[in-house]
Structure formats: C-alpha cells, structure tokens
Write a protein that holds these residues in place. Structure first.
Motif, PDB file in Angstrom:
ATOM      1  N   ASP A 150      43.399  64.959  49.104  1.00  0.00           N
ATOM      2  CA  ASP A 150      43.528  63.543  49.459  1.00  0.00           C
ATOM      3  C   ASP A 150      43.471  63.288  50.965  1.00  0.00           C
ATOM      4  O   ASP A 150      43.916  62.244  51.445  1.00  0.00           O
ATOM      5  CB  ASP A 150      44.812  62.953  48.867  1.00  0.00           C
ATOM      6  CG  ASP A 150      46.062  63.717  49.294  1.00  0.00           C
ATOM      7  OD1 ASP A 150      45.943  64.661  50.098  1.00  0.00           O
ATOM      8  OD2 ASP A 150      47.157  63.349  48.823  1.00  0.00           O
ATOM      9  N   PHE A 151      42.929  64.241  51.729  1.00  0.00           N
ATOM     10  CA  PHE A 151      42.799  64.062  53.176  1.00  0.00           C
ATOM     11  C   PHE A 151      41.476  64.669  53.625  1.00  0.00           C
ATOM     12  O   PHE A 151      41.291  65.890  53.576  1.00  0.00           O
ATOM     13  CB  PHE A 151      43.969  64.713  53.916  1.00  0.00           C
ATOM     14  CG  PHE A 151      44.065  64.337  55.381  1.00  0.00           C
ATOM     15  CD1 PHE A 151      44.536  63.099  55.768  1.00  0.00           C
ATOM     16  CD2 PHE A 151      43.679  65.248  56.364  1.00  0.00           C
ATOM     17  CE1 PHE A 151      44.632  62.759  57.112  1.00  0.00           C
ATOM     18  CE2 PHE A 151      43.766  64.910  57.710  1.00  0.00           C
ATOM     19  CZ  PHE A 151      44.252  63.658  58.089  1.00  0.00           C
ATOM     20  N   LEU A 152      40.551  63.795  54.014  1.00  0.00           N
ATOM     21  CA  LEU A 152      39.212  64.220  54.402  1.00  0.00           C
ATOM     22  C   LEU A 152      39.096  64.324  55.919  1.00  0.00           C
ATOM     23  O   LEU A 152      39.941  63.813  56.660  1.00  0.00           O
ATOM     24  CB  LEU A 152      38.173  63.227  53.881  1.00  0.00           C
ATOM     25  CG  LEU A 152      38.253  62.841  52.398  1.00  0.00           C
ATOM     26  CD1 LEU A 152      37.207  61.773  52.087  1.00  0.00           C
ATOM     27  CD2 LEU A 152      38.066  64.057  51.518  1.00  0.00           C
ATOM     28  N   THR A 153      38.013  64.945  56.369  1.00  0.00           N
ATOM     29  CA  THR A 153      37.787  65.037  57.813  1.00  0.00           C
ATOM     30  C   THR A 153      37.777  63.660  58.459  1.00  0.00           C
ATOM     31  O   THR A 153      38.337  63.464  59.541  1.00  0.00           O
ATOM     32  CB  THR A 153      36.458  65.759  58.085  1.00  0.00           C
ATOM     33  OG1 THR A 153      36.535  67.107  57.584  1.00  0.00           O
ATOM     34  CG2 THR A 153      36.162  65.819  59.567  1.00  0.00           C
ATOM     35  N   ILE A 154      37.147  62.693  57.815  1.00  0.00           N
ATOM     36  CA  ILE A 154      37.094  61.346  58.379  1.00  0.00           C
ATOM     37  C   ILE A 154      38.483  60.731  58.505  1.00  0.00           C
ATOM     38  O   ILE A 154      38.733  59.922  59.409  1.00  0.00           O
ATOM     39  CB  ILE A 154      36.157  60.443  57.547  1.00  0.00           C
ATOM     40  CG1 ILE A 154      35.749  59.211  58.341  1.00  0.00           C
ATOM     41  CG2 ILE A 154      36.782  60.077  56.201  1.00  0.00           C
ATOM     42  CD1 ILE A 154      34.628  58.409  57.706  1.00  0.00           C
ATOM     43  N   ASP A 155      39.412  61.142  57.633  1.00  0.00           N
ATOM     44  CA  ASP A 155      40.784  60.660  57.736  1.00  0.00           C
ATOM     45  C   ASP A 155      41.460  61.199  59.002  1.00  0.00           C
ATOM     46  O   ASP A 155      42.293  60.517  59.615  1.00  0.00           O
ATOM     47  CB  ASP A 155      41.591  61.067  56.503  1.00  0.00           C
ATOM     48  CG  ASP A 155      41.063  60.444  55.230  1.00  0.00           C
ATOM     49  OD1 ASP A 155      40.650  59.264  55.287  1.00  0.00           O
ATOM     50  OD2 ASP A 155      41.046  61.130  54.190  1.00  0.00           O
ATOM     51  N   TYR A 156      41.102  62.418  59.382  1.00  0.00           N
ATOM     52  CA  TYR A 156      41.630  62.969  60.634  1.00  0.00           C
ATOM     53  C   TYR A 156      41.135  62.140  61.815  1.00  0.00           C
ATOM     54  O   TYR A 156      41.906  61.784  62.712  1.00  0.00           O
ATOM     55  CB  TYR A 156      41.207  64.427  60.795  1.00  0.00           C
ATOM     56  CG  TYR A 156      41.727  65.060  62.068  1.00  0.00           C
ATOM     57  CD1 TYR A 156      42.994  65.631  62.107  1.00  0.00           C
ATOM     58  CD2 TYR A 156      40.963  65.070  63.233  1.00  0.00           C
ATOM     59  CE1 TYR A 156      43.490  66.196  63.279  1.00  0.00           C
ATOM     60  CE2 TYR A 156      41.440  65.632  64.405  1.00  0.00           C
ATOM     61  CZ  TYR A 156      42.708  66.192  64.416  1.00  0.00           C
ATOM     62  OH  TYR A 156      43.192  66.741  65.589  1.00  0.00           O
ATOM     63  N   MET A 182      32.928  63.734  55.181  1.00  0.00           N
ATOM     64  CA  MET A 182      33.674  63.694  53.928  1.00  0.00           C
ATOM     65  C   MET A 182      34.126  65.071  53.446  1.00  0.00           C
ATOM     66  O   MET A 182      34.571  65.221  52.308  1.00  0.00           O
ATOM     67  CB  MET A 182      32.833  63.008  52.846  1.00  0.00           C
ATOM     68  CG  MET A 182      32.549  61.546  53.132  1.00  0.00           C
ATOM     69  SD  MET A 182      34.085  60.615  53.335  1.00  0.00           S
ATOM     70  CE  MET A 182      33.446  58.994  53.761  1.00  0.00           C
ATOM     71  N   ARG A 240      35.580  52.074  58.228  1.00  0.00           N
ATOM     72  CA  ARG A 240      36.880  52.523  58.738  1.00  0.00           C
ATOM     73  C   ARG A 240      37.109  52.114  60.192  1.00  0.00           C
ATOM     74  O   ARG A 240      38.069  52.562  60.821  1.00  0.00           O
ATOM     75  CB  ARG A 240      36.999  54.038  58.574  1.00  0.00           C
ATOM     76  CG  ARG A 240      37.127  54.467  57.113  1.00  0.00           C
ATOM     77  CD  ARG A 240      36.849  55.957  56.969  1.00  0.00           C
ATOM     78  NE  ARG A 240      37.052  56.420  55.607  1.00  0.00           N
ATOM     79  CZ  ARG A 240      36.162  56.273  54.620  1.00  0.00           C
ATOM     80  NH1 ARG A 240      35.015  55.644  54.853  1.00  0.00           N
ATOM     81  NH2 ARG A 240      36.411  56.747  53.418  1.00  0.00           N
ATOM     82  N   VAL A 265      40.158  59.041  61.866  1.00  0.00           N
ATOM     83  CA  VAL A 265      40.795  57.720  61.849  1.00  0.00           C
ATOM     84  C   VAL A 265      42.247  57.804  62.304  1.00  0.00           C
ATOM     85  O   VAL A 265      42.695  57.023  63.151  1.00  0.00           O
ATOM     86  CB  VAL A 265      40.712  57.104  60.438  1.00  0.00           C
ATOM     87  CG1 VAL A 265      41.560  55.831  60.360  1.00  0.00           C
ATOM     88  CG2 VAL A 265      39.270  56.796  60.080  1.00  0.00           C
ATOM     89  N   SER A 266      42.997  58.758  61.757  1.00  0.00           N
ATOM     90  CA  SER A 266      44.433  58.839  62.038  1.00  0.00           C
ATOM     91  C   SER A 266      44.714  59.206  63.491  1.00  0.00           C
ATOM     92  O   SER A 266      45.763  58.839  64.035  1.00  0.00           O
ATOM     93  CB  SER A 266      45.109  59.836  61.092  1.00  0.00           C
ATOM     94  OG  SER A 266      44.576  61.142  61.265  1.00  0.00           O
TER      95      SER A 266
END
Length: 213
Positions: free
Chosen positions: A127-133, A121, A165, A135-136
């Motif tokens: 609005d962009f977390l490590t976990i978002d990287y 996290m 996720r 996932v994306s």
C-alpha cells in the motif's frame, strides 16, 4: 538551501542512471555541488552499480559518502523489483534509512539527485508506492522518457499520475540513446513535447545526448 530532485522513469529501462549522471554533470558544470543517491539498489551486495556508473560518467571518482553507503542506503541482492528483492532477502525496505541518508546529503551538497528504482508505480509495500514517497516528501520530479515504440503510452500514464498528485514536474529528460528508428523517435519526441507544453507549461524539457561523456 539544498535542493533535492527525485528522478524516475517511464519504465525500468528508460535510462535513469545515464540521465541522472548527465543532469548531475550539467549542474556541476554550473558551479553547484552535486551528489547523487540511489533510492533502492537491487542485484548488488555491498555496493551500488548505479552510483558507480554516475561517478564514472561524471569522472568525479567516488564521493566520501559512497564508502559508507550513504548514497545507496538500501541494497538487495536479487535483481528484481524492490518489493520482491526485499522479500527474497528476508528484509523490509527501510524508508527511514533512505530519509536519513538524504538529509545528510542535503546538509553537505547544493543539489541531491535521487535516482529511483523502476517507474513511479513500483511498490515498496502493498500500500505504499514509489510515487507515494515522492508525494509524502514533497520532492520535485524529473521524468526520464525516450523514443522507444510504446513510450508515448508509458509517458502519458506517468504524466497523468504526476498531475493527479500535484507533483512538481521540474524536468522531462528525453533520452536520445534509444533513437534507433528516426521516424518513430521524431514523432514520439514531438508528441511528448506538445503534451508537456499544454499540461506542464513550467516544465523544462531537456534532450539528453547519447555518448555525451
């Protein structure tokens, strides 16, 4: 086809660098050509101390891609969280640079292990977390945990975030280096394994031995 695995931890001091190196050595011993990449390095200038630790522990010497910082494309000077370190250096976190370096390594190596910065996290922007990287980019994940008092809470919170996720959890790496209290460590290790077996039955749980190099 190259395989890339993102390695994160339950907190900043879970032992990600040590476990990343251990996993890289283990894969190399199986005949795979392995490179490690540091997602974001803070507290350094012109070098990545975590990449240097990987090479030292695996006794490989520098990789060719270390010299031009392909393996550590984003470095900030202040030893703080990535978002804060970027702000203090007056720069933004260049995620495109991380992607370019990752793709180059993927073209040259069988396996690329990306060591994260802190936990899942950790924010890269508001609005962009490590976990978002993770996932994306659809990356499988290895989660580093340990037997420190309180790590059950941190581990379960991380696993809940991973499950929500739909991230593929390839490994749980239990870092035995922190097993200072045998009673706590045994209970923690057992609880984490039971939880993972119930909720992530396809995940491999690996004990990372202390002083294994």
């Amino acid at each position: 086809m190259s395989e890339t695995i993102f390695i994160s931890g339950i907190d900043t001091d879970a032992g990600k660098s040590y476990c990343t190196a251990w996993l890289a050595c283990r894969m190399a011993e199986r005949g795979q050509k392995v490179a490690t990449q540091k997602f974001i390095q803070t507290g350094n200038t012109g070098r990545s101390e975590d990449i240097e630790l990987h090479r030292r522990l695996c006794d490989t010497g520098p990789l060719p891609e270390d010299a031009d910082l392909t393996t550590s494309p984003v470095i900030f000077s202040y030893p703080a969280s990535a978002q804060l370190a970027a702000r203090l250096d007056g720069r933004e976190i260049d995620v495109d640079a991380i992607d370019r370096s990752r793709r180059l390594l993927e073209s040259r190596y069988d396996v690329v292990l990306i060591e994260g910065a802190g936990g899942l996290m950790v924010p890269l922007t508001d609005d962009f977390l490590t976990i978002d990287y993770v996932v994306s980019r659809r990356l499988p994940l290895a989660l580093v945990t340990n037997g420190v008092l309180g790590s059950i809470n941190h581990t379960i919170l991380s696993l809940e975030a991973i499950a929500s996720r739909d991230i593929e959890l390839r490994y749980v790496l239990y870092n035995t280096h922190f097993d200072r209290d045998a009673v706590i460590a045994e209970d923690t290790r057992g609880f984490i394994e039971r939880y993972v077996r119930r909720h992530f039955p396809a995940t491999e749980i690996l004990d990372v031995p202390d002083m294994s190099f």
